[in-house]
Motif scaffolding. Structure first.
Motif, PDB file in Angstrom:
ATOM      1  N   LEU A 124       0.828  -1.207   0.000  1.00  0.00           N
ATOM      2  CA  LEU A 124       0.000   0.000   0.000  1.00  0.00           C
ATOM      3  C   LEU A 124       0.864   1.258   0.000  1.00  0.00           C
ATOM      4  CD1 LEU A 124      -2.736  -1.083   2.575  1.00  0.00           C
ATOM      5  CD2 LEU A 124      -2.928  -1.020   0.082  1.00  0.00           C
ATOM      6  N   MET A 125       1.913   1.264   0.824  1.00  0.00           N
ATOM      7  CA  MET A 125       2.792   2.435   0.878  1.00  0.00           C
ATOM      8  C   MET A 125       3.532   2.634  -0.443  1.00  0.00           C
ATOM      9  SD  MET A 125       2.685   4.342   3.532  1.00  0.00           S
ATOM     10  CE  MET A 125       4.188   5.243   3.226  1.00  0.00           C
ATOM     11  N   THR A 126       4.014   1.548  -1.010  1.00  0.00           N
ATOM     12  CA  THR A 126       4.714   1.646  -2.293  1.00  0.00           C
ATOM     13  C   THR A 126       3.779   2.167  -3.367  1.00  0.00           C
ATOM     14  OG1 THR A 126       6.228  -0.121  -1.672  1.00  0.00           O
ATOM     15  CG2 THR A 126       5.990   0.330  -4.032  1.00  0.00           C
ATOM     16  N   GLY A 127       2.559   1.653  -3.376  1.00  0.00           N
ATOM     17  CA  GLY A 127       1.572   2.142  -4.335  1.00  0.00           C
ATOM     18  C   GLY A 127       1.317   3.628  -4.167  1.00  0.00           C
ATOM     19  N   LEU A 128       1.179   4.071  -2.924  1.00  0.00           N
ATOM     20  CA  LEU A 128       0.935   5.482  -2.641  1.00  0.00           C
ATOM     21  C   LEU A 128       2.105   6.349  -3.097  1.00  0.00           C
ATOM     22  CD1 LEU A 128      -0.637   7.805  -1.249  1.00  0.00           C
ATOM     23  CD2 LEU A 128       0.589   7.193   0.848  1.00  0.00           C
ATOM     24  N   VAL A 129       3.316   5.932  -2.764  1.00  0.00           N
ATOM     25  CA  VAL A 129       4.502   6.723  -3.118  1.00  0.00           C
ATOM     26  C   VAL A 129       4.665   6.822  -4.632  1.00  0.00           C
ATOM     27  CG1 VAL A 129       7.032   6.755  -3.022  1.00  0.00           C
ATOM     28  CG2 VAL A 129       5.700   6.321  -0.947  1.00  0.00           C
ATOM     29  N   TYR A 130       4.536   5.692  -5.328  1.00  0.00           N
ATOM     30  CA  TYR A 130       4.682   5.732  -6.784  1.00  0.00           C
ATOM     31  C   TYR A 130       3.548   6.518  -7.434  1.00  0.00           C
ATOM     32  CZ  TYR A 130       8.793   2.841  -7.126  1.00  0.00           C
ATOM     33  OH  TYR A 130      10.079   2.374  -7.034  1.00  0.00           O
ATOM     34  N   ALA A 131       2.345   6.400  -6.920  1.00  0.00           N
ATOM     35  CA  ALA A 131       1.241   7.180  -7.477  1.00  0.00           C
ATOM     36  C   ALA A 131       1.495   8.673  -7.272  1.00  0.00           C
ATOM     37  CB  ALA A 131      -0.080   6.766  -6.844  1.00  0.00           C
ATOM     38  N   GLY A 132       1.987   9.045  -6.097  1.00  0.00           N
ATOM     39  CA  GLY A 132       2.312  10.449  -5.841  1.00  0.00           C
ATOM     40  C   GLY A 132       3.401  10.960  -6.773  1.00  0.00           C
ATOM     41  N   ALA A 133       4.435  10.159  -6.970  1.00  0.00           N
ATOM     42  CA  ALA A 133       5.505  10.545  -7.900  1.00  0.00           C
ATOM     43  C   ALA A 133       4.962  10.666  -9.318  1.00  0.00           C
ATOM     44  CB  ALA A 133       6.649   9.538  -7.851  1.00  0.00           C
ATOM     45  N   ALA A 138       6.216  12.046 -13.078  1.00  0.00           N
ATOM     46  CA  ALA A 138       6.394  11.084 -14.161  1.00  0.00           C
ATOM     47  C   ALA A 138       5.149  10.195 -14.258  1.00  0.00           C
ATOM     48  CB  ALA A 138       7.645  10.239 -13.911  1.00  0.00           C
ATOM     49  N   PRO A 139       4.262  10.468 -15.201  1.00  0.00           N
ATOM     50  CA  PRO A 139       2.948   9.825 -15.250  1.00  0.00           C
ATOM     51  C   PRO A 139       2.936   8.292 -15.225  1.00  0.00           C
ATOM     52  CG  PRO A 139       3.064  11.616 -16.830  1.00  0.00           C
ATOM     53  CD  PRO A 139       4.435  11.462 -16.258  1.00  0.00           C
ATOM     54  N   ARG A 140       3.940   7.651 -15.769  1.00  0.00           N
ATOM     55  CA  ARG A 140       3.923   6.185 -15.768  1.00  0.00           C
ATOM     56  C   ARG A 140       3.984   5.615 -14.350  1.00  0.00           C
ATOM     57  NH1 ARG A 140       6.901   3.568 -20.989  1.00  0.00           N
ATOM     58  NH2 ARG A 140       5.824   4.836 -22.525  1.00  0.00           N
ATOM     59  N   ALA A 146      -0.703   2.716  -8.777  1.00  0.00           N
ATOM     60  CA  ALA A 146      -2.120   2.366  -8.650  1.00  0.00           C
ATOM     61  C   ALA A 146      -2.325   0.859  -8.757  1.00  0.00           C
ATOM     62  CB  ALA A 146      -2.936   3.091  -9.720  1.00  0.00           C
ATOM     63  N   ALA A 147      -1.621   0.225  -9.679  1.00  0.00           N
ATOM     64  CA  ALA A 147      -1.756  -1.233  -9.852  1.00  0.00           C
ATOM     65  C   ALA A 147      -1.302  -1.981  -8.605  1.00  0.00           C
ATOM     66  CB  ALA A 147      -0.957  -1.690 -11.074  1.00  0.00           C
ATOM     67  N   ILE A 148      -0.173  -1.584  -8.026  1.00  0.00           N
ATOM     68  CA  ILE A 148       0.329  -2.262  -6.828  1.00  0.00           C
ATOM     69  C   ILE A 148      -0.589  -2.008  -5.641  1.00  0.00           C
ATOM     70  CG2 ILE A 148       2.246  -2.314  -5.162  1.00  0.00           C
ATOM     71  CD1 ILE A 148       4.101  -1.875  -7.593  1.00  0.00           C
ATOM     72  N   PHE A 149      -1.094  -0.796  -5.511  1.00  0.00           N
ATOM     73  CA  PHE A 149      -2.009  -0.458  -4.421  1.00  0.00           C
ATOM     74  C   PHE A 149      -3.276  -1.316  -4.491  1.00  0.00           C
ATOM     75  CE2 PHE A 149      -5.225   1.985  -2.204  1.00  0.00           C
ATOM     76  CZ  PHE A 149      -4.556   2.509  -1.111  1.00  0.00           C
ATOM     77  N   VAL A 150      -3.892  -1.330  -5.657  1.00  0.00           N
ATOM     78  CA  VAL A 150      -5.141  -2.092  -5.828  1.00  0.00           C
ATOM     79  C   VAL A 150      -4.885  -3.589  -5.664  1.00  0.00           C
ATOM     80  CG1 VAL A 150      -6.930  -2.736  -7.510  1.00  0.00           C
ATOM     81  CG2 VAL A 150      -6.288  -0.331  -7.223  1.00  0.00           C
ATOM     82  N   ALA A 151      -3.816  -4.100  -6.242  1.00  0.00           N
ATOM     83  CA  ALA A 151      -3.503  -5.529  -6.123  1.00  0.00           C
ATOM     84  C   ALA A 151      -3.249  -5.917  -4.669  1.00  0.00           C
ATOM     85  CB  ALA A 151      -2.303  -5.882  -6.987  1.00  0.00           C
TER      86      ALA A 151
END
Length: 185
Positions: A124-133, A138-140, A146-151
């Protein structure tokens, strides 16, 4: 025949846009292999959690994290020149340390009473951090996060008996595939 102020401004805007796109692609090319390394680290770490007794998890993660950090530093040297030019390299390191400190403090303060929240929290934290970045820079990264958070949530709610293996597959696999996607940018 000269060019007008409007034409000059348009040309400068085009140059700035192209330069920004080039920097973003370089970020993806440097970040892709690092994400792939962490995908392998996650897959191995969560698989270890699935097969080892809980008292051995910390040692397994300590070894894997040390290997991941060393590999990331080696791979990150490619981007050192770009980071040195902008003076931003230290900020990435400081942000990573702050995020890791926050995660450790959260575990200490909230002390999960069962293993499942402790297993899914890094996803969840990784998903949040990457989504924020992704939103900020960097849109990708937004889509990877989002994928890691939802999964991670799907695993928590539907695959708890196999949660460690689920996180190995979707967390590790998600980071690895995301790294491939970034590298091909």
């Amino acid at each position: 025949m000269g060019i007008s102020k409007t034409e000059a401004a348009s040309a400068l805007a085009d140059i700035e846009s192209t330069t920004g796109r080039g920097r973003l692609l370089k970020t993806y090319q440097v970040g892709g292999p690092i994400l792939m390394v962490w995908g392998v680290v996650w897959a191995a770490g969560y698989t270890a959690m699935g097969v080892l007794p809980p008292e051995r998890w910390g040692l397994a993660w300590l070894i894997l994290d040390a290997m991941g950090i060393a590999a990331s530093l080696l791979l990150g040297r490619r981007g050192d020149k770009a980071a040195a030019k902008t003076g931003q390299g230290w900020k990435v390191g400081a942000a990573i340390v702050a995020i890791m400190a926050f995660m450790a403090a959260t575990y200490v303060v909230f002390r999960p009473t069962s293993v499942e929240p402790a297993i899914v929290y890094p996803g969840l934290m990784t998903g949040l951090v990457y989504a924020g970045a992704g939103i900020a820079f960097a849109p990708r990264y937004l889509w990877i996060g989002a994928a890691i958070f939802v999964a991670s949530l799907v695993g928590f709610f539907f695959f708890q008996p196999w949660l460690a293996f689920w996180m190995a597959a979707v967390g590790g696999g998600g980071l690895f595939v995301g790294g491939l996607w970034l590298r091909r940018a």
